[in-house]
Design an enzyme around this catalytic site. Structure first.
Site, mmCIF file in Angstrom:
data_model
loop_
_atom_site.group_PDB
_atom_site.id
_atom_site.type_symbol
_atom_site.label_atom_id
_atom_site.label_comp_id
_atom_site.label_asym_id
_atom_site.label_seq_id
_atom_site.Cartn_x
_atom_site.Cartn_y
_atom_site.Cartn_z
ATOM 1 N N HIS A 123 0.843 -1.193 0.000
ATOM 2 C CA HIS A 123 0.000 0.000 0.000
ATOM 3 C C HIS A 123 0.883 1.250 0.000
ATOM 4 C CE1 HIS A 123 0.867 0.437 4.255
ATOM 5 N NE2 HIS A 123 0.256 -0.691 4.567
ATOM 6 N N HIS A 154 4.125 1.437 2.261
ATOM 7 C CA HIS A 154 5.300 0.720 1.764
ATOM 8 C C HIS A 154 5.978 1.517 0.648
ATOM 9 C CE1 HIS A 154 2.506 -2.722 3.006
ATOM 10 N NE2 HIS A 154 3.498 -2.774 3.877
ATOM 11 N N CYS A 211 2.106 -10.127 19.802
ATOM 12 C CA CYS A 211 1.313 -9.627 18.678
ATOM 13 C C CYS A 211 1.787 -10.322 17.410
ATOM 14 C CB CYS A 211 1.455 -8.114 18.536
ATOM 15 S SG CYS A 211 0.659 -7.467 17.037
ATOM 16 N N CYS A 248 2.804 -7.784 14.601
ATOM 17 C CA CYS A 248 4.152 -7.216 14.744
ATOM 18 C C CYS A 248 5.224 -8.300 14.768
ATOM 19 C CB CYS A 248 4.264 -6.408 16.039
ATOM 20 S SG CYS A 248 3.291 -4.901 16.093
ATOM 21 N N CYS A 308 -2.589 -4.644 20.957
ATOM 22 C CA CYS A 308 -1.369 -4.068 20.389
ATOM 23 C C CYS A 308 -1.680 -2.615 20.021
ATOM 24 C CB CYS A 308 -0.937 -4.848 19.149
ATOM 25 S SG CYS A 308 0.316 -4.002 18.147
ATOM 26 N N HIS A 326 -1.629 -2.398 15.897
ATOM 27 C CA HIS A 326 -2.633 -3.105 15.108
ATOM 28 C C HIS A 326 -4.029 -3.040 15.706
ATOM 29 C CE1 HIS A 326 1.117 -4.875 13.524
ATOM 30 N NE2 HIS A 326 0.434 -4.924 12.401
ATOM 31 N N LYS A 355 -3.566 5.633 11.032
ATOM 32 C CA LYS A 355 -2.400 5.158 10.296
ATOM 33 C C LYS A 355 -2.872 4.335 9.108
ATOM 34 C CE LYS A 355 1.418 1.907 10.364
ATOM 35 N NZ LYS A 355 1.928 0.661 10.965
ATOM 36 N N LYS A 405 -3.727 -2.007 6.142
ATOM 37 C CA LYS A 405 -4.837 -2.887 5.783
ATOM 38 C C LYS A 405 -5.736 -3.141 6.988
ATOM 39 C CE LYS A 405 -3.841 -3.757 1.440
ATOM 40 N NZ LYS A 405 -4.750 -3.389 0.346
#
Length: 537
Positions: free
Chosen positions: A28, A31, A137, A140, A162, A165, A313, A316
């Site tokens: 996405h 990245h 997690c 992570c 987490c 996430h 943030k 996905k």
């Protein structure tokens, strides 16, 4: 004191890396943001005449990828192969990423060297066997400290989540092998103090120093509850912790244990570009691993901020993941590469919106830059038949433009090449573009053209030569950011035939006034930044 990337002995490569990205899904904007930044940085250094090594790749082991593959009813390797070949590599090609290597952690050139590295640490007494229980997690791939967790709400009420996430952690208990990370706290703090620029930005450095000052725990470096990973060489009931495996890509990709000459000439990285959510891995665990092995440390670890959409943030898991192709299909690849580095200060969080991208594209790219290139080419064509005239009547106005270009070169080179302040470097170049637009407005060549005396024609020739020569400098300066557009402008100015390939032009020479020779054939090519169509649904 450990050596850093800036102290490489006999090394010739300016070595830049991105993180290696998890292949649990397609890439996405987040990245692509880091990868484009690395590409601009390395292209810039190539145009300084330096040898460059730019590394990116994919992280293909661990529980998260195993579960994703199982959910899609394929093997982990088949899942990784499909994502890499159909999503990751094609996107980097689409975005004109000029990486020198693409490392996959399932490649034998990597896995063999990882086992050798870990075996060596075990033989040195840096690794021991123990047990561990704690919150983990999977997203992570990291055990979390209790203080790092947040309280769940709604469907997750009563659970610990987490913070990245926003999903519940799992309580894991297993037999593991541990790296003696706790012994490296004082050494790391000494290193940070001696190398204050090692972690950037300053806020990231402060976070890491505070974390290490609180005391480090030994690090679990193996997992025994699943088998998708690199086997521990002395105990095949365990696989190496995915982050130990992943971090070593920066060494294995440049010849560690396989090609000593290449390794000595490249390692360590001058710059590790990372997201701030993986800061501790790169600024604490990775340096400690290198210290334990007696290897030099990187020059810089630079953490970029998060791309935000609607205050969240971009990811996905937050349903804010946007495909880069959603934007490049509308704005174009070069504008995409430009926008995020121009709009967001590297190292800070930044918000993306379609409206902001549209406004900046129209104002800065289409109106300021693209229109300047079109006007200059059209006037050279109209008044001089497309042949660039000679400047014979330069005065204070022209000297101001020359000085403006020299200033833009110096500022952009310092900001982009040294400080990784892409935003300030790009702004310096566009400030110069605005200066040239102002110069043309003030000089009014369309009025000067009516003066058919030799003096009038000499003045017209000087104005148009000055504008064209300024654009030559801009094409060189923006080549790292917008390579396709710069190449089009380069060809439009007739510079390819007279000066050679744009890629061979040195950044530091961009301000050498008078490089574009009179007599060059200037053509009005395609519009550099076409008018945007209506926003797609």
């Amino acid at each position: 004191m450990a050596a850093t990337g800036s102290e490489k002995q006999g090394a010739t490569a300016y070595y830049v890396s991105t993180p290696i990205y998890y292949v649990n899904d397609a890439p996405h904007l987040g990245h692509a943001y880091t990868t484009v930044a690395g590409d601009v940085l390395t292209r810039w250094h190539r145009q300084r005449g330096e040898k460059v090594w730019y590394l990116t790749g994919t992280d293909e082991h661990g529980q998260k990828i195993m579960r994703t593959a199982e959910a899609n009813n394929v093997t982990p390797q088949a899942w990784c192969d499909k994502l890499v070949e159909e999503a990751w590599k094609p996107l980097w090609e689409h975005l004109n990423i000029a990486n020198d290597d693409f490392i996959r952690t399932t490649e034998k050139r990597h896995t063999d060297r990882v086992q050798e590295f870990v075996q060596d640490l075990y033989d040195k007494g840096e690794i021991y066997k123990g047990g561990y229980e704690g919150p983990y997690c999977v997203g992570c791939e990291e055990y979390k400290l209790p203080g790092d967790l947040i309280d769940g709400e709604g469907e997750f009420a009563g659970q610990k989540l987490c913070p990245i996430h926003k999903k519940p952690v799992e309580l894991l208990k297993e037999e593991n092998y541990f790296f003696k990370l706790s012994e490296y706290g004082p050494k790391l703090l000494e290193f940070y103090a001696a190398n204050p620029g090692f972690i950037q930005p300053e806020s990231a450095r402060n976070e890491v120093v505070n974390f290490v000052e609180q005391g480090l725990q030994d690090l679990s470096i193996s997992r025994s509850t699943f088998d998708w990973g690199v086997p521990v060489p002395w105990d095949d009931k365990h696989v190496i912790y995915v982050w130990i495996d992943a971090l070593l890509n920066y060494a294995t990709a440049v010849g560690y244990g396989a090609n000593q000459e290449k390794f000595d000439g490249t390692f360590p990285a001058d710059v590790h570009l990372i997201g701030k959510d993986i800061l501790r891995f790169h600024s604490v665990i990775w340096p400690a691993m290198l210290m334990a092995q007696g290897l030099p440390l990187p020059g810089k670890v630079v953490a970029n901020g998060w791309l935000m959409v609607g205050g969240e943030k971009m990811s996905k898991s937050n349903l804010t993941g946007i495909k880069p192709q959603d934007l490049t299909s509308h704005f174009g690849v070069d504008a995409y590469r430009w926008y995020f580095l121009r709009a967001i200060a590297y190292g800070s969080d930044g918000s993306f919106s379609w409206e902001d991208f549209t406004a900046r594209y129209t104002s800065e790219l289409a109106n300021d830059y693209g229109n300047l290139a079109s006007r200059v080419a059209a006037m050279v064509g109209k008044y001089f038949g497309g042949t660039l005239p000679e400047a014979t009547a330069a005065g204070d106005a022209e000297r101001a433009v020359q000085e403006g270009l020299a200033k833009a070169v110096a500022t952009a080179d310092q900001k982009i090449g040294e400080e990784l302040d892409f935003q300030s470097g790009i702004l310096a170049i566009f400030d110069f573009v605005k200066q040239v637009n102002g110069y043309i407005t003030e000089q009014e060549p369309w009025k000067v053209a009516k003066d058919t005396t030799p003096e009038g024609q000499a003045r017209l020739a000087t104005i148009l030569y000055t504008a064209a020569e300024a654009l030559r400098g801009v094409a060189v300066l923006l080549n790292a950011v917008m390579p396709e557009t710069s190449q089009s402008l380069w060809e439009s100015l007739g510079a390819e035939e007279s000066l050679g390939a744009l890629a061979d032009q040195k950044v530091q020479d961009a301000g050498a006034w008078g490089a574009l020779p009179a007599g060059a054939t200037v053509t009005k090519g395609a519009v550099l930044f076409p008018r945007l169509e209506e926003k797609p649904a």
